[in-house]
Design an enzyme around this catalytic site. Structure first.
Site, PDB file in Angstrom:
ATOM      1  N   HIS A  34      -0.496   3.194  21.974  1.00 21.25           N
ATOM      2  CA  HIS A  34       0.553   2.599  23.079  1.00 21.25           C
ATOM      3  C   HIS A  34       0.166   1.223  23.342  1.00 21.25           C
ATOM      4  O   HIS A  34      -0.674   0.434  22.718  1.00 21.25           O
ATOM      5  CB  HIS A  34       0.398   3.382  24.447  1.00 21.25           C
ATOM      6  CG  HIS A  34      -0.939   3.682  24.814  1.00 21.25           C
ATOM      7  ND1 HIS A  34      -1.526   2.569  25.627  1.00 21.25           N
ATOM      8  CD2 HIS A  34      -1.780   4.841  25.102  1.00 21.25           C
ATOM      9  CE1 HIS A  34      -2.522   2.980  25.853  1.00 21.25           C
ATOM     10  NE2 HIS A  34      -2.932   4.300  25.656  1.00 21.25           N
ATOM     11  N   HIS A  37      -3.213  -0.291  23.849  1.00 18.70           N
ATOM     12  CA  HIS A  37      -4.107  -0.558  22.538  1.00 18.70           C
ATOM     13  C   HIS A  37      -3.731  -1.847  21.908  1.00 18.70           C
ATOM     14  O   HIS A  37      -4.412  -2.521  21.625  1.00 18.70           O
ATOM     15  CB  HIS A  37      -3.890   0.425  21.569  1.00 18.70           C
ATOM     16  CG  HIS A  37      -4.277   2.054  21.937  1.00 18.70           C
ATOM     17  ND1 HIS A  37      -3.679   3.197  22.017  1.00 18.70           N
ATOM     18  CD2 HIS A  37      -5.592   2.444  22.098  1.00 18.70           C
ATOM     19  CE1 HIS A  37      -4.254   3.947  22.480  1.00 18.70           C
ATOM     20  NE2 HIS A  37      -5.657   3.745  22.218  1.00 18.70           N
ATOM     21  N   ASP A 151     -11.119   3.062  31.103  1.00 12.53           N
ATOM     22  CA  ASP A 151     -12.182   3.862  30.736  1.00 12.53           C
ATOM     23  C   ASP A 151     -13.387   3.294  30.974  1.00 12.53           C
ATOM     24  O   ASP A 151     -14.274   2.662  30.224  1.00 12.53           O
ATOM     25  CB  ASP A 151     -12.355   4.639  29.324  1.00 12.53           C
ATOM     26  CG  ASP A 151     -11.164   5.534  29.239  1.00 12.53           C
ATOM     27  OD1 ASP A 151     -11.128   6.355  29.831  1.00 12.53           O
ATOM     28  OD2 ASP A 151     -10.435   5.149  28.212  1.00 12.53           O
ATOM     29  N   SER A 186      -1.716   5.296  28.880  1.00  9.34           N
ATOM     30  CA  SER A 186      -2.830   6.480  28.433  1.00  9.34           C
ATOM     31  C   SER A 186      -1.997   7.219  27.427  1.00  9.34           C
ATOM     32  O   SER A 186      -0.983   7.430  27.505  1.00  9.34           O
ATOM     33  CB  SER A 186      -3.162   7.356  29.613  1.00  9.34           C
ATOM     34  OG  SER A 186      -3.887   8.255  28.940  1.00  9.34           O
ATOM     35  N   SER A 187      -2.906   7.761  26.243  1.00 11.81           N
ATOM     36  CA  SER A 187      -2.474   8.349  25.200  1.00 11.81           C
ATOM     37  C   SER A 187      -1.860   9.857  25.903  1.00 11.81           C
ATOM     38  O   SER A 187      -0.896  10.398  25.613  1.00 11.81           O
ATOM     39  CB  SER A 187      -3.405   8.759  24.175  1.00 11.81           C
ATOM     40  OG  SER A 187      -3.843   7.679  23.615  1.00 11.81           O
TER      41      SER A 187
HETATM   42  O1  PAF Z   1     -11.474   5.647  24.251  1.00 15.15           O
HETATM   43  C1  PAF Z   1     -11.538   6.296  23.402  1.00 15.15           C
HETATM   44  O2  PAF Z   1     -10.246   6.411  22.700  1.00 15.15           O
HETATM   45  C2  PAF Z   1     -12.421   7.006  22.565  1.00 15.15           C
HETATM   46  O3  PAF Z   1     -13.546   7.438  23.667  1.00 15.15           O
HETATM   47  C3  PAF Z   1     -13.343   6.093  21.844  1.00 15.15           C
HETATM   48  C4  PAF Z   1     -13.893   4.776  22.252  1.00 15.15           C
HETATM   49  C5  PAF Z   1     -12.459   5.752  20.543  1.00 15.15           C
HETATM   50  C6  PAF Z   1     -14.551   6.856  20.966  1.00 15.15           C
HETATM   51  O4  PAF Z   1     -14.059   8.167  20.332  1.00 15.15           O
END
Ligand code: PAF
Length: 280
Positions: A34, A37, A151, A186-187
């Protein structure tokens, strides 16, 4: 754009680029991409000669098998989006490219930051995250790796893992990308019902109110009580709200001048777990 499925092909390819003096930016993702990213991608493209994105739903970081099963998978759309946004390379491995048969996450000790908040509510989660990020960084060997601050605890874990394992990479934290109404992207948002999607900005509003209370001189405990009460009167179920030091992630009993503090919230909208945080 080139898609790699095997690290044995990816690693030497990247190594050759680095030998030519090129810099590599890396975004590890679990797909369902999204705008959040894309904001990381944009920064990486600006700071590096080449940018690589990995898409891998890492089984060892899910302590709830149902959550793993329901995690959105939108590979084709993701690749299209990355192509449109100028990404050079994608690493799309199978589980067996990264894990041996029966391999489990490595056990890490990060001095306590792994046991609070997400670590407490999702036991083993950060062992899984640190294990896969270590494997991915070793496979790609980037100059910089980008992680979203939604996160925030994960960012701290990755910083500590990289220090412990002496991986030669700069970890770049990227501020939270929000929808216009304030909802942290968020996904998991794609799984929200229309009603919950409309109501979800409430979470950020509570965080903003919490910061205002701090500015009015309220203590962390008073703010926590306010947040709990506000959630109790809403359609969301609060899992936790904590105010911690940004570095140690230990709970604060009082605010001190020049100390960087952050408020962390996790709440459920139906069965969707939403996470957010704010600097105090
Ligand atoms: O934040 C995420 O999407 C995941 O925790 C990551 C960093 C790709 C590790 O799998």
């Amino acid at each position: 754009m080139v898609v790699f499925n095997k690290k044995d092909e990816l690693t030497p390819f990247i190594q050759n680029l680095k030998k030519e003096g090129k810099t590599i930016g890396f975004l590890p993702t679990m797909g369902a991409l999204h705008e959040g990213h894309l904001s990381l991608a944009k920064l990486s493209i600006a700071q590096n000669d080449y940018t690589i994105v990995s898409i891998f739903v890492n089984p060892t970081q899910f302590n709830n098998p149902e959550d793993l099963e329901k995690y959105p998978r939108t590979e084709e759309k993701d690749i299209e989006l990355l192509t449109q946004n100028g990404i050079d390379f994608v690493y799309l491995p199978s589980v067996s490219d990264l894990y041996e048969e029966g391999e489990v996450a490595k056990k890490y000790n990060f001095g306590g930051i792994e046991n609070v908040m997400e670590g407490e509510f999702r036991p083993g989660h950060f062992d899984g995250v640190a294990t896969i990020v270590s494997k991915l960084i070793r496979a790609v060997n980037p100059d910089r790796a980008y992680f979203g601050e939604k996160d925030f605890q994960q960012v701290r874990i990755v910083q500590e893992m990289v220090k412990q394992e002496q991986l030669p990479v700069e970890i770049v934290p990227v501020p939270i990308k929000r929808a216009e109404n304030g909802l942290a992207l968020s996904s998991r948002n794609v799984r929200l019902s229309a009603e919950n999607l409309e109501a979800a900005p409430f979470i950020y509003k509570v965080l903003q109110d919490a910061v205002s209370l701090k500015n009015e001189g309220k203590t962390p405990d008073e703010i926590k009580a306010f947040v709990q009460q506000t959630f109790d009167q809403s359609s969301f179920k609060l899992e936790y709200f904590e105010i911690t030091d940004e570095e140690t992630l230990q709970t604060l009993e009082s605010f001190r001048e020049h100390q960087k503090a952050r408020g962390f919230v996790v709440a459920y909208a139906g069965d969707i777990r939403l996470i957010d945080n704010i600097q105090f």
